[in-house]
Design an enzyme around this catalytic site. Structure first.
Site, PDB file in Angstrom:
ATOM      1  N   HIS A   1      -1.204   9.565  -3.943  1.00 37.30           N
ATOM      2  CA  HIS A   1      -1.082   9.708  -5.399  1.00 37.30           C
ATOM      3  C   HIS A   1      -1.839  10.932  -5.909  1.00 37.30           C
ATOM      4  O   HIS A   1      -2.843  11.334  -5.318  1.00 37.30           O
ATOM      5  CB  HIS A   1      -1.676   8.480  -6.121  1.00 37.30           C
ATOM      6  CG  HIS A   1      -0.883   7.227  -5.978  1.00 37.30           C
ATOM      7  ND1 HIS A   1       0.081   6.847  -6.894  1.00 37.30           N
ATOM      8  CD2 HIS A   1      -0.904   6.263  -5.026  1.00 37.30           C
ATOM      9  CE1 HIS A   1       0.612   5.685  -6.518  1.00 37.30           C
ATOM     10  NE2 HIS A   1       0.036   5.306  -5.382  1.00 37.30           N
TER      11      HIS A   1
ATOM     12  N   HIS B   1       3.493  -1.332   0.049  1.00 43.11           N
ATOM     13  CA  HIS B   1       3.685  -1.339  -1.404  1.00 43.11           C
ATOM     14  C   HIS B   1       4.963  -0.589  -1.788  1.00 43.11           C
ATOM     15  O   HIS B   1       5.284   0.451  -1.207  1.00 43.11           O
ATOM     16  CB  HIS B   1       2.472  -0.727  -2.110  1.00 43.11           C
ATOM     17  CG  HIS B   1       1.285  -1.643  -2.110  1.00 43.11           C
ATOM     18  ND1 HIS B   1       0.003  -1.212  -2.333  1.00 43.11           N
ATOM     19  CD2 HIS B   1       1.204  -2.992  -1.916  1.00 43.11           C
ATOM     20  CE1 HIS B   1      -0.824  -2.251  -2.269  1.00 43.11           C
ATOM     21  NE2 HIS B   1      -0.117  -3.333  -2.020  1.00 43.11           N
TER      22      HIS B   1
ATOM     23  N   HIS C   1      -7.120  -1.442   1.597  1.00 42.04           N
ATOM     24  CA  HIS C   1      -6.197  -1.431   0.451  1.00 42.04           C
ATOM     25  C   HIS C   1      -5.143  -2.515   0.695  1.00 42.04           C
ATOM     26  O   HIS C   1      -4.870  -3.343  -0.173  1.00 42.04           O
ATOM     27  CB  HIS C   1      -5.570  -0.047   0.333  1.00 42.04           C
ATOM     28  CG  HIS C   1      -4.516   0.074  -0.727  1.00 42.04           C
ATOM     29  ND1 HIS C   1      -4.797  -0.051  -2.066  1.00 42.04           N
ATOM     30  CD2 HIS C   1      -3.185   0.307  -0.639  1.00 42.04           C
ATOM     31  CE1 HIS C   1      -3.671   0.103  -2.767  1.00 42.04           C
ATOM     32  NE2 HIS C   1      -2.682   0.313  -1.923  1.00 42.04           N
TER      33      HIS C   1
ATOM     34  N   ASP D   1      -2.714   5.145   0.402  1.00 39.89           N
ATOM     35  CA  ASP D   1      -3.597   4.737  -0.696  1.00 39.89           C
ATOM     36  C   ASP D   1      -4.978   4.326  -0.191  1.00 39.89           C
ATOM     37  O   ASP D   1      -5.704   3.593  -0.854  1.00 39.89           O
ATOM     38  CB  ASP D   1      -2.982   3.549  -1.465  1.00 39.89           C
ATOM     39  CG  ASP D   1      -1.795   3.984  -2.307  1.00 39.89           C
ATOM     40  OD1 ASP D   1      -1.486   5.183  -2.343  1.00 39.89           O
ATOM     41  OD2 ASP D   1      -1.161   3.098  -2.919  1.00 39.89           O
TER      42      ASP D   1
ATOM     43  N   HIS E   1       1.987   1.978   4.131  1.00 42.67           N
ATOM     44  CA  HIS E   1       1.775   0.555   3.834  1.00 42.67           C
ATOM     45  C   HIS E   1       2.969   0.028   3.050  1.00 42.67           C
ATOM     46  O   HIS E   1       3.853   0.796   2.674  1.00 42.67           O
ATOM     47  CB  HIS E   1       0.442   0.310   3.111  1.00 42.67           C
ATOM     48  CG  HIS E   1       0.314   0.943   1.763  1.00 42.67           C
ATOM     49  ND1 HIS E   1       0.299   2.312   1.576  1.00 42.67           N
ATOM     50  CD2 HIS E   1       0.193   0.404   0.521  1.00 42.67           C
ATOM     51  CE1 HIS E   1       0.162   2.587   0.293  1.00 42.67           C
ATOM     52  NE2 HIS E   1       0.104   1.439  -0.381  1.00 42.67           N
TER      53      HIS E   1
ATOM     54  N   ASP F   1       5.901   1.324  -4.120  1.00 42.91           N
ATOM     55  CA  ASP F   1       5.902   2.751  -4.481  1.00 42.91           C
ATOM     56  C   ASP F   1       5.690   3.662  -3.264  1.00 42.91           C
ATOM     57  O   ASP F   1       5.607   4.878  -3.408  1.00 42.91           O
ATOM     58  CB  ASP F   1       4.866   3.051  -5.580  1.00 42.91           C
ATOM     59  CG  ASP F   1       3.442   2.705  -5.184  1.00 42.91           C
ATOM     60  OD1 ASP F   1       3.234   1.679  -4.501  1.00 42.91           O
ATOM     61  OD2 ASP F   1       2.528   3.463  -5.549  1.00 42.91           O
ATOM     62  N   HIS F   2       5.636   3.061  -2.072  1.00 34.16           N
ATOM     63  CA  HIS F   2       5.541   3.862  -0.844  1.00 34.16           C
ATOM     64  C   HIS F   2       6.734   3.649   0.085  1.00 34.16           C
ATOM     65  O   HIS F   2       6.941   4.433   1.005  1.00 34.16           O
ATOM     66  CB  HIS F   2       4.227   3.554  -0.103  1.00 34.16           C
ATOM     67  CG  HIS F   2       3.034   3.986  -0.902  1.00 34.16           C
ATOM     68  ND1 HIS F   2       2.322   5.131  -0.639  1.00 34.16           N
ATOM     69  CD2 HIS F   2       2.477   3.447  -2.015  1.00 34.16           C
ATOM     70  CE1 HIS F   2       1.370   5.279  -1.546  1.00 34.16           C
ATOM     71  NE2 HIS F   2       1.447   4.267  -2.394  1.00 34.16           N
TER      72      HIS F   2
HETATM   73 ZN   LIG Z   1      -0.659   0.927  -2.360  1.00 31.29          ZN
END
Ligand SMILES: [Zn+2]
Length: 265
Positions: free
Chosen positions: A183, A70, A127, A144, A68, A72-73
């Site tokens: 995570h 975001h 999400h 996530d 996805h 942090d990905h």
């Molecule tokens: Zn995420």
């Protein structure tokens, strides 16, 4: 000595997965077939640890799979693309404009053959609206959406959508499917699971195992779909007996109630 039969070989996983800790508590993953030097990267949170892990193992990345959009990905996508000419960046069709460097967009059940591996995308919105899980052989990368004993927050979707993604898509994968999530949240998730499902021995065992692993600096991934059905409250809402302990009778309401409770846990 005779060679092992095909049926035995089939039971052994040939897909090697290496977790690469990134940022605070993210995991990127290197994925390659046993004996191959070509690899896939799942969720390149940042480029430096991924490049170091590839070099350490003598692997060449052919593609990045982004679950996805975001940061942090996908934070390492463009730097990896610059460092590795010809690198494909694969993500959801929905996220065509949101995943940096995207070169190949997959629809629900869309597939791609990359680095000698067959990759299948499952759309799992909730999400985010473009969230996908990637299935490679007996392994699923859930980003996530599904965590060990937990699930992601609903930033873009609603409870109906997200519970469908979890219960009808991910929980429908074969029980032995290995689950690698985005995570390291297992200890916190297991503590929440105990607060709503404290009579469940599987949850208490998970917390003890996860605390021990984390104290030793060991990652708690992977889990399996069978494990998640046993200890993950967000999948346990498929069980009428568990729902009854929440005073509810339908899984969407059960999911919504648990997600709300987890948000403020
Ligand atoms: Zn995420």
């Amino acid at each position: 000595m005779t060679a092992p039969s095909w049926s035995i070989l089939r039971l052994m996983s040939h897909v090697i997965v290496t977790p690469v800790p990134c940022l605070q508590d993210n995991y990127a993953y290197l994925v390659h077939e046993q004996g191959s030097t070509e690899a896939l990267v799942v969720d390149a949170s940042e480029s430096a640890p991924v490049l170091a892990a590839l070099a350490e193992r003598g692997l060449t990345a052919r593609a990045v799979l982004s679950t996805h959009h975001h940061f942090d990905h996908v934070g390492g996508n463009l730097e990896l693309k610059r460092a590795l000419p010809g690198l494909e960046i694969v993500g959801s069709e929905y996220d065509r404009e949101r995943i940096p460097g995207l070169t190949r967009a997959l629809a629900h059940h869309g597939g791609a053959d990359l680095a000698g591996l067959s990759v299948r995308a499952l759309a799992v919105p909730g999400h985010t609206l473009g969230a996908v899980a990637f299935v490679i052989g007996d392994t699923v990368f859930t980003g996530d959406t599904l965590f060990i004993a937990g699930c992601g927050r609903m930033f873009e979707g609603d409870a109906k959508m997200m519970s469908h993604s979890l219960l009808d898509e991910l929980a429908s994968l074969p029980d032995e499917t290995r689950v690698y999530c985005g995570h390291e949240y297992t200890v916190a998730n297991a503590r929440f699971a105990i607060s709503v499902d404290g009579d469940n021995a599987a949850v208490r065992e998970l917390l003890a195992r996860a605390e021990k692993a984390r104290a030793a600096g060991i990652a708690t991934v992977p889990s399996t779909i069978a494990d998640e059905k046993r200890h993950n409250p967000f999948l346990r809402v498929a069980d009428p007996g568990f729902l009854a302990t929440l005073g509810l009778s339908d899984s969407v309401s059960g999911f919504a109630q648990l997600r709300k409770a987890k948000d403020s846990f």
